[in-house]
Scaffold this motif. Structure first.
Motif, PDB file in Angstrom:
ATOM      1  N   THR A  33       0.817  -1.213   0.000  1.00  0.00           N
ATOM      2  CA  THR A  33       0.000   0.000   0.000  1.00  0.00           C
ATOM      3  C   THR A  33       0.857   1.272   0.000  1.00  0.00           C
ATOM      4  OG1 THR A  33      -0.099   0.101   2.416  1.00  0.00           O
ATOM      5  CG2 THR A  33      -1.829  -1.186   1.302  1.00  0.00           C
ATOM      6  N   PHE A  43      -8.122   1.634  -0.661  1.00  0.00           N
ATOM      7  CA  PHE A  43      -8.223   1.373   0.770  1.00  0.00           C
ATOM      8  C   PHE A  43      -9.685   1.182   1.172  1.00  0.00           C
ATOM      9  CE2 PHE A  43      -3.965   3.468   1.541  1.00  0.00           C
ATOM     10  CZ  PHE A  43      -3.382   2.425   2.244  1.00  0.00           C
ATOM     11  N   CYS A  83      -3.708   5.964   7.947  1.00  0.00           N
ATOM     12  CA  CYS A  83      -4.623   5.075   7.216  1.00  0.00           C
ATOM     13  C   CYS A  83      -5.998   5.028   7.879  1.00  0.00           C
ATOM     14  CB  CYS A  83      -4.031   3.679   7.098  1.00  0.00           C
ATOM     15  SG  CYS A  83      -2.693   3.586   5.892  1.00  0.00           S
ATOM     16  N   VAL A  89      -9.176   2.685   7.612  1.00  0.00           N
ATOM     17  CA  VAL A  89      -8.598   1.348   7.637  1.00  0.00           C
ATOM     18  C   VAL A  89      -8.562   0.793   9.064  1.00  0.00           C
ATOM     19  CG1 VAL A  89      -6.422   0.074   7.321  1.00  0.00           C
ATOM     20  CG2 VAL A  89      -7.227   1.639   5.548  1.00  0.00           C
TER      21      VAL A  89
END
Length: 159
Positions: A33, A43, A83, A89
Motif C-alpha cells: 500500500t 483502501f 490510514c 482502515v
C-alpha cells in the motif's frame, strides 16, 4: 528460502514481530500500500471486504511501501493513524517494507516466487495483491489496477 508461508514473519509498525502462523486457517489478502498513490482509494474497497468477511475468516494485511515514486511518506509511527483517519482502515498494517530489491520483505520474496507476474515476478506498483488460501498456499496475484470488489468472488470461493 522457506517452503511454508506460515514460517514467515514480519514486523508491525510498533516493532512487534508477527509470524504468519498467527493467520493459519484464514484466507489472507496481502497488499502493498501507499497513502499518496493515485490508487489509494482502493483502501476503501479493501476495508469493505475486510468488514464483510473478517468474521468468516478473511484477514487483510497491508504492507506500506515507499518504493514507487515515494508515495508512502508516512513513518512507521504515523502509518496506522494516517490510514485510519484518511481511509478508515482497521485491517492490520505492517511496518514499511521493500517489496523489490535486496531488502525485500521475506513475505514478498515468498509470494513473488510462488506467483510471478505477467512480466516477471517484480512488483510493478502499489496495490499489487496476493490471495492466500486457508492452508497458506498463494493462489492468485492481482494487478495494482484490480479493484478490491473484483477480488470478492475469489475470496468467497476460498472461505
Amino acid at each position: 528460502m522457506m517452503k511454508n508461508f506460515y514460517q514467515l514473519h514480519t514486523t508491525r509498525p510498533n516493532g512487534e514481530t508477527v509470524t504468519m502462523d498467527a493467520y493459519q486457517g484464514k484466507v489472507i489478502l496481502i497488499v502493498n500500500t501507499a497513502t499518496k498513490c493515485g490508487l489509494a482509494p482502493q483502501f476503501d474497497g479493501l476495508e469493505k471486504l475486510y468488514q464483510k468477511y473478517k468474521d468468516k475468516g478473511l484477514i487483510i494485511l497491508g504492507f506500506p511501501s515507499d518504493q514507487f515514486m515515494h508515495q508512502e511518506p508516512e513513518t512507521n509511527e504515523t502509518i496506522e493513524e494516517a490510514c485510519r483517519l484518511n481511509f478508515g482502515v482497521t485491517f492490520p498494517l505492517m511496518k514499511k517494507s521493500d517489496v523489490n530489491g535486496k531488502n525485500t520483505n521475506e513475505v514478498f520474496l515468498f509470494l513473488k516466487k510462488r506467483l510471478g507476474g505477467i512480466f516477471g515476478s517484480k512488483i510493478k506498483w502499489n496495490f499489487t495483491k496476493f490471495l492466500i488460501d486457508k492452508n497458506g498456499k498463494p493462489v492468485k496475484r492481482f494487478s495494482p489496477i484490480t479493484k478490491p470488489e473484483a477480488i470478492e468472488k475469489y475470496i468467497q470461493k476460498l472461505l
